[in-house]
Write a protein that holds these residues in place. Structure first.
Motif, PDB file in Angstrom:
ATOM      1  N   TRP A  23     -33.623  21.980 -16.194  1.00  0.00           N
ATOM      2  CA  TRP A  23     -32.505  22.376 -14.600  1.00  0.00           C
ATOM      3  C   TRP A  23     -32.400  23.781 -13.991  1.00  0.00           C
ATOM      4  CZ3 TRP A  23     -30.922  18.169 -12.024  1.00  0.00           C
ATOM      5  CH2 TRP A  23     -31.036  17.484 -13.265  1.00  0.00           C
ATOM      6  N   VAL A  26     -35.299  22.648 -11.944  1.00  0.00           N
ATOM      7  CA  VAL A  26     -35.542  22.309 -10.623  1.00  0.00           C
ATOM      8  C   VAL A  26     -34.387  23.060  -9.354  1.00  0.00           C
ATOM      9  CG1 VAL A  26     -33.462  20.503 -10.340  1.00  0.00           C
ATOM     10  CG2 VAL A  26     -34.746  20.054 -12.044  1.00  0.00           C
ATOM     11  N   ASP A  27     -33.314  23.952 -10.318  1.00  0.00           N
ATOM     12  CA  ASP A  27     -33.306  24.574  -8.778  1.00  0.00           C
ATOM     13  C   ASP A  27     -33.869  25.973  -8.793  1.00  0.00           C
ATOM     14  OD1 ASP A  27     -30.891  23.159  -9.494  1.00  0.00           O
ATOM     15  OD2 ASP A  27     -30.150  25.403 -10.927  1.00  0.00           O
ATOM     16  N   GLU A  46     -28.548  12.650 -10.443  1.00  0.00           N
ATOM     17  CA  GLU A  46     -28.210  14.300 -10.706  1.00  0.00           C
ATOM     18  C   GLU A  46     -29.567  14.847  -9.675  1.00  0.00           C
ATOM     19  OE1 GLU A  46     -26.583  16.013 -14.338  1.00  0.00           O
ATOM     20  OE2 GLU A  46     -27.295  14.001 -15.236  1.00  0.00           O
ATOM     21  N   LEU A  47     -31.186  14.513  -9.514  1.00  0.00           N
ATOM     22  CA  LEU A  47     -32.210  15.359  -9.045  1.00  0.00           C
ATOM     23  C   LEU A  47     -31.773  15.254  -7.986  1.00  0.00           C
ATOM     24  CD1 LEU A  47     -35.195  14.277 -11.909  1.00  0.00           C
ATOM     25  CD2 LEU A  47     -33.435  16.315 -10.934  1.00  0.00           C
ATOM     26  N   ARG A  50     -29.274  17.433  -6.582  1.00  0.00           N
ATOM     27  CA  ARG A  50     -29.516  18.817  -6.819  1.00  0.00           C
ATOM     28  C   ARG A  50     -31.240  19.724  -6.722  1.00  0.00           C
ATOM     29  NH1 ARG A  50     -28.552  20.844 -12.868  1.00  0.00           N
ATOM     30  NH2 ARG A  50     -28.805  23.456 -12.380  1.00  0.00           N
TER      31      ARG A  50
END
Length: 164
Positions: A23, A26-27, A46-47, A50
């Protein structure tokens, strides 16, 4: 442009959630690429919320809703490079030759399915498999890839081992 490459997350079948480390990536990424086997749409939701940009396909373990929402093959141009994403590429024997013939217009093809990290090049086609961040199968570690694309060139391709 910073990319995060994922495949075979199998959430919640193999893991309840993605690891915190993933995660964080991802950010930090400009683009997240997922080469299929989500299992349920929750992680896709979610992806999509985000990730700055998501390029994704469905895999053989993905049901009707994921297949409705995602293509079998995705193509995108990223900073002058032509990328493709697909879940399955078949047997490892002669994979490079088969994929070059199947995708003559690509510079990079990201794939999954095997849970085995892969990084090879053949006649100008780079093949990348990030492994799985949640299901190592017979591999020593769960894995994912990061890389950088700038000025039409791929660099800093790094395989990350979770829990290493």
């Amino acid at each position: 442009m910073r990319l995060l490459l994922l495949a075979d997350t199998h959430v919640p079948k193999r893991a309840k959630v993605l690891p915190v480390e993933v995660w964080e990536q991802v950010d930090a990424a400009d683009v997240v690429v997922h080469a299929g086997d989500w299992v349920t749409p929750d992680l896709l939701d979610e992806l999509e919320q985000r990730a700055a940009q998501l390029v994704a396909v469905w895999g053989n373990n993905d049901g009707p809703e994921l297949r409705r929402r995602l293509p079998e093959v995705a193509r995108v141009e990223l900073d002058g490079m032509r990328w493709g994403v697909v879940h399955e590429t078949g047997a490892k024997q002669r994979r490079e030759e088969r994929m070059r013939a199947a995708y003559p217009d690509l510079d990079v093809l990201v794939f999954g399915h095997s849970h085995i990290p892969w990084d090879t090049e053949h006649e100008g086609l780079r093949l990348l498999n990030p492994g799985s961040p949640t299901d190592r199968r017979r591999q020593p570690y769960c894995t994912y890839l990061t890389c950088t694309v700038a000025g039409g060139a791929l660099s800093e391709v790094t395989l990350h081992r979770i829990g290493a």
